[in-house]
Design a protein around this motif. Sequence first.
Motif, PDB file in Angstrom:
ATOM      1  N   ASP A 124       0.906 -13.385 -19.897  1.00 52.02           N
ATOM      2  CA  ASP A 124      -0.165 -14.004 -19.127  1.00 52.02           C
ATOM      3  C   ASP A 124      -1.518 -13.459 -19.585  1.00 52.02           C
ATOM      4  OD1 ASP A 124      -0.521 -11.518 -17.900  1.00 52.02           O
ATOM      5  OD2 ASP A 124       0.412 -12.131 -16.019  1.00 52.02           O
ATOM      6  N   SER A 125      -2.566 -13.871 -18.919  1.00 53.62           N
ATOM      7  CA  SER A 125      -3.917 -13.462 -19.317  1.00 53.62           C
ATOM      8  C   SER A 125      -4.151 -11.962 -19.157  1.00 53.62           C
ATOM      9  CB  SER A 125      -4.958 -14.241 -18.517  1.00 53.62           C
ATOM     10  OG  SER A 125      -4.789 -14.001 -17.135  1.00 53.62           O
ATOM     11  N   ASN A 126      -3.301 -11.278 -18.379  1.00 51.55           N
ATOM     12  CA  ASN A 126      -3.399  -9.821 -18.239  1.00 51.55           C
ATOM     13  C   ASN A 126      -2.438  -9.087 -19.157  1.00 51.55           C
ATOM     14  OD1 ASN A 126      -5.386  -9.890 -16.186  1.00 51.55           O
ATOM     15  ND2 ASN A 126      -3.800 -10.432 -14.712  1.00 51.55           N
TER      16      ASN A 126
ATOM     17  N   PRO B 255      -4.298 -11.745 -28.320  1.00 47.33           N
ATOM     18  CA  PRO B 255      -4.612 -12.447 -27.078  1.00 47.33           C
ATOM     19  C   PRO B 255      -5.725 -13.466 -27.293  1.00 47.33           C
ATOM     20  CG  PRO B 255      -4.505 -10.082 -26.697  1.00 47.33           C
ATOM     21  CD  PRO B 255      -4.442 -10.300 -28.186  1.00 47.33           C
TER      22      PRO B 255
END
Length: 108
Positions: A72-74, A106
């Motif tokens: 995920d974005s984290n 990322p």
Amino acid sequence: MATGLPLCRGNGAVGASADGQYLYLVTLDGCENAAWPNGGAFYDIAQWLIIAGASTGLNLDGGGSTAMACRDSNNNPILMNVPYGAESLPGVQRAVGNFFGVITQPLS
């Protein structure tokens, strides 16, 4: 199977577009012992690769070891499917000795 029909089970495949610009990863959930077996045989996974846009493909190990994850974005891992690992329990990952992985930077 006594019926002679192809076994429908979890399955995974990787494919590439004709121009080599895109990599396609496909995972089908399923378990031959489940109330809703879903999944697919070789023909089914090939059709999904074609639909995605692949011109070449490679079938990966299937059955209870079929799993797909992303982050995920984290940067936390997220399981993207429902594998049927140990004891054919839904959502339980099976320990395997190898995997096909794609490691990227990322997105910003």
